[in-house]
Scaffold this motif. Structure first.
Motif, PDB file in Angstrom:
ATOM      1  N   LEU A 296      41.114  29.075  33.289  1.00  0.00           N
ATOM      2  CA  LEU A 296      40.968  29.679  34.205  1.00  0.00           C
ATOM      3  C   LEU A 296      39.970  30.778  34.569  1.00  0.00           C
ATOM      4  CD1 LEU A 296      44.604  30.400  35.834  1.00  0.00           C
ATOM      5  CD2 LEU A 296      43.150  28.338  36.299  1.00  0.00           C
TER       6      LEU A 296
ATOM      7  N   PHE B 161      38.489  33.484  37.781  1.00  0.00           N
ATOM      8  CA  PHE B 161      38.684  33.828  39.125  1.00  0.00           C
ATOM      9  C   PHE B 161      37.732  34.904  39.442  1.00  0.00           C
ATOM     10  CE2 PHE B 161      41.897  35.599  36.224  1.00  0.00           C
ATOM     11  CZ  PHE B 161      41.667  37.047  36.652  1.00  0.00           C
TER      12      PHE B 161
ATOM     13  N   PRO C 182      41.996  34.302  45.537  1.00  0.00           N
ATOM     14  CA  PRO C 182      42.278  34.596  43.875  1.00  0.00           C
ATOM     15  C   PRO C 182      43.674  34.725  43.685  1.00  0.00           C
ATOM     16  CG  PRO C 182      40.029  35.056  44.575  1.00  0.00           C
ATOM     17  CD  PRO C 182      40.952  35.203  45.655  1.00  0.00           C
ATOM     18  N   ASP C 183      44.126  36.043  43.949  1.00  0.00           N
ATOM     19  CA  ASP C 183      45.306  36.732  43.842  1.00  0.00           C
ATOM     20  C   ASP C 183      46.485  35.909  44.255  1.00  0.00           C
ATOM     21  OD1 ASP C 183      43.769  38.820  42.703  1.00  0.00           O
ATOM     22  OD2 ASP C 183      44.881  40.476  43.911  1.00  0.00           O
TER      23      ASP C 183
ATOM     24  N   LEU D  39      46.795  32.969  41.569  1.00  0.00           N
ATOM     25  CA  LEU D  39      47.479  33.387  40.681  1.00  0.00           C
ATOM     26  C   LEU D  39      48.897  33.499  40.562  1.00  0.00           C
ATOM     27  CD1 LEU D  39      44.687  35.702  39.186  1.00  0.00           C
ATOM     28  CD2 LEU D  39      45.235  33.494  38.472  1.00  0.00           C
ATOM     29  N   SER D  40      49.259  34.162  41.856  1.00  0.00           N
ATOM     30  CA  SER D  40      50.714  34.494  42.009  1.00  0.00           C
ATOM     31  C   SER D  40      51.466  32.936  42.033  1.00  0.00           C
ATOM     32  CB  SER D  40      50.982  35.068  43.135  1.00  0.00           C
ATOM     33  OG  SER D  40      50.628  34.447  44.346  1.00  0.00           O
TER      34      SER D  40
ATOM     35  N   LEU E 267      50.986  30.302  40.196  1.00  0.00           N
ATOM     36  CA  LEU E 267      50.971  29.482  39.053  1.00  0.00           C
ATOM     37  C   LEU E 267      52.303  29.672  37.948  1.00  0.00           C
ATOM     38  CD1 LEU E 267      47.275  29.683  38.321  1.00  0.00           C
ATOM     39  CD2 LEU E 267      48.375  28.086  39.452  1.00  0.00           C
TER      40      LEU E 267
ATOM     41  N   LEU F  92      42.596  31.484  29.848  1.00  0.00           N
ATOM     42  CA  LEU F  92      41.718  32.544  30.670  1.00  0.00           C
ATOM     43  C   LEU F  92      40.301  32.695  29.928  1.00  0.00           C
ATOM     44  CD1 LEU F  92      41.447  34.317  32.780  1.00  0.00           C
ATOM     45  CD2 LEU F  92      42.762  36.134  31.660  1.00  0.00           C
TER      46      LEU F  92
ATOM     47  N   ALA G  84      47.260  40.637  38.143  1.00  0.00           N
ATOM     48  CA  ALA G  84      48.126  39.468  38.378  1.00  0.00           C
ATOM     49  C   ALA G  84      48.163  38.647  37.016  1.00  0.00           C
ATOM     50  CB  ALA G  84      47.353  38.466  39.346  1.00  0.00           C
ATOM     51  N   CYS G  85      47.173  38.877  36.062  1.00  0.00           N
ATOM     52  CA  CYS G  85      47.111  38.352  34.630  1.00  0.00           C
ATOM     53  C   CYS G  85      48.435  38.616  34.031  1.00  0.00           C
ATOM     54  CB  CYS G  85      45.967  38.463  34.059  1.00  0.00           C
ATOM     55  SG  CYS G  85      44.512  37.839  34.904  1.00  0.00           S
TER      56      CYS G  85
ATOM     57  N   LEU H  95      51.537  36.593  34.215  1.00  0.00           N
ATOM     58  CA  LEU H  95      51.264  35.311  33.702  1.00  0.00           C
ATOM     59  C   LEU H  95      51.132  35.238  31.986  1.00  0.00           C
ATOM     60  CD1 LEU H  95      48.496  33.938  36.376  1.00  0.00           C
ATOM     61  CD2 LEU H  95      50.853  33.471  36.048  1.00  0.00           C
TER      62      LEU H  95
END
Length: 441
Positions: free
Chosen positions: A222, A224, A230-231, A234-235, A237, A245, A253-254, A257
């Motif tokens: 990814l 972004f 984008p947020d 990400l939320s 996934l 990444l 947000a990362c 993840l």
């Protein structure tokens, strides 16, 4: 032999500087009365040093500041023309009050080319670099912290390099790792880092994310941008596996993840010099929680912009997904992400780099995701043609996937007439008749 300063591009050593700890006043005295000063961007902007320079504005004759994206307003804007000028490579909302000044200029620039512009022989060759860094340890080891991509290469090329040593700056691994001998002067200033608050995710953003989600398959890598869409993506996934990444930034947000194992970088296919499982970006922008999390985190590496955004690295990634937004998209698939109603609000940034990179990466996808309207529904973001005078940030030939709250369409390989019909189908219903009418003219 004196200890030499580091070369971020190849890990070698290319020279030496004094690395002397001085007061802010002493550091400012070293800046020539006429000079071009590059200012580090994002959460790494040295606002304390800029405050001190502004307070001493009477000693300067002509100083041109150059910066990329800034999260807060710098003090020298108070003295534009007396004696300061400011050139922005990517204007942000923090600079809005200066946009109409004749002493403020915009130079459109791809993020991957910032070092080329500000480096030796570039159109904006920097005399001075102002940046932030983490405090040196007993051996003099330091880090540029949360901002690396736009200026790490200037450590060796700028004639004068001044760092604001901030105990609140985390030590981040990667090409921003440096030594006090990389700097001419070090100034201790303790101040909070500029923060980028997580965007408010509304129902529209969640709906758009639901249309984007199917394009992010297990094993995708990814990239972004900034914003609610984008947020929201990400939320959404949390059920994916083995994502990677490689992009412009790491945000709050990362954290979940990566900590949850969704992003493990197992199948990225590039960045192998940094080891397996490492997320690579140019900058870190978010909250204090994020800045604490990246501190000496072995799963994060920051690199120069020509590597994070460079076509050579992106081309090696399989299933690379570039996720961007835009202000305005024409029916041919071209996009304007820089200007609204005749005023610049941003620059190209990394959008052209990543869109083109996705087009050459194996199974890559370039996604532009945006709400269908602006101004509370009064203005359609999908238009017959880009506004007159507006820049084309993304040309039609890189158009691929476009998503709004009304669906997602695939433009790659489609004729101009097919693209127009597809984009009209995901425009807001209130504006579709106008778009359809434009097709018959």
């Amino acid at each position: 032999m004196s200890e030499q300063r580091s070369d971020p591009s190849n890990g070698g050593r290319v020279g030496d500087r004094a690395g002397t700890l001085v007061t802010a006043d002493d550091a400012i005295e070293r800046i020539p009365r006429r000079a071009r000063v590059y200012v580090s961007q994002g959460s790494a902007t040295p606002f304390g040093l800029l405050d001190a320079i502004d307070a001493a504005h009477d000693r300067f004759a002509d100083i041109e500041f150059v910066s990329a994206f800034l999260l807060a307003r710098p003090a020298p804007l108070d003295h534009l023309g007396n004696p300061f000028r400011w050139t922005s490579l990517q204007p942000s909302g923090a600079l809005r009050d200066a946009l109409d000044s004749c002493h403020f200029g915009v130079v459109p620039a791809r993020y991957s080319d910032i070092s080329g512009l500000a480096g030796p022989g570039g159109g904006l060759e920097a005399d001075v670099l102002l940046c932030q860094a983490s405090p040196p340890d007993a051996d003099g080891s330091m880090s540029l912290g949360t901002g690396v991509g736009g200026h790490v290469e200037l450590l060796r090329s700028a004639r004068l390099v001044i760092a604001q040593i901030n105990p609140q700056m985390p030590y981040v691994h990667g090409e921003g790792e440096c030594h006090r001998s990389d700097f001419d002067a070090l100034v201790e200033i303790d101040e909070p880092l500029a923060e980028l608050a997580p965007a408010v995710i509304d129902d529209t953003a969640l709906t758009i994310a639901s249309h984007v989600g199917p394009y992010i398959i297990d094993g995708s890598t990814l990239q972004f941008g900034i914003g609610s869409v984008p947020d929201a993506v990400l939320s959404s996934l949390g059920d994916r596996r083995h994502l990677g990444l490689h992009g412009g930034m790491i945000n709050d947000a990362c954290i979940e993840l990566i900590e949850g194992g969704v992003i493990d970088n197992r199948h990225k296919g590039t960045d192998i010099d940094f080891g397996v499982g490492v997320s690579v970006a140019a900058e870190v922008m978010g909250t204090r929680r994020l800045y604490d999390w990246v501190d000496r985190n072995p799963r994060v590496r920051l690199v120069r912009g020509s590597l994070s955004h460079g076509i050579e690295g992106i081309a090696q990634i399989r299933n690379f997904v570039a996720l961007q937004s835009t202000v305005q998209m024409a029916l041919d698939g071209s996009a304007n992400s820089e200007m609204v109603r005749g005023r610049y609000i941003s620059g190209p940034g990394g959008a052209p780099d990543f869109a083109f990179g996705a087009s050459v990466a194996t199974a890559g996808r370039a996604i532009v995701a945006m709400p269908s309207t602006a101004a509370r529904g009064k203005i359609s973001r999908i238009v017959p043609q880009l506004d007159r005078g507006a820049p084309t940030t993304l040309p039609a030939y890189v158009a691929d996937v476009v998503a709004t709250e009304f669906g997602a369409v695939e433009l790659r390989g489609r004729t101009l007439s097919e693209r127009a019909e597809l984009l009209t189908s995901i425009a807001h219903p209130d504006h579709r008749a106008e778009l359809e009418a434009s097709l018959s003219q």
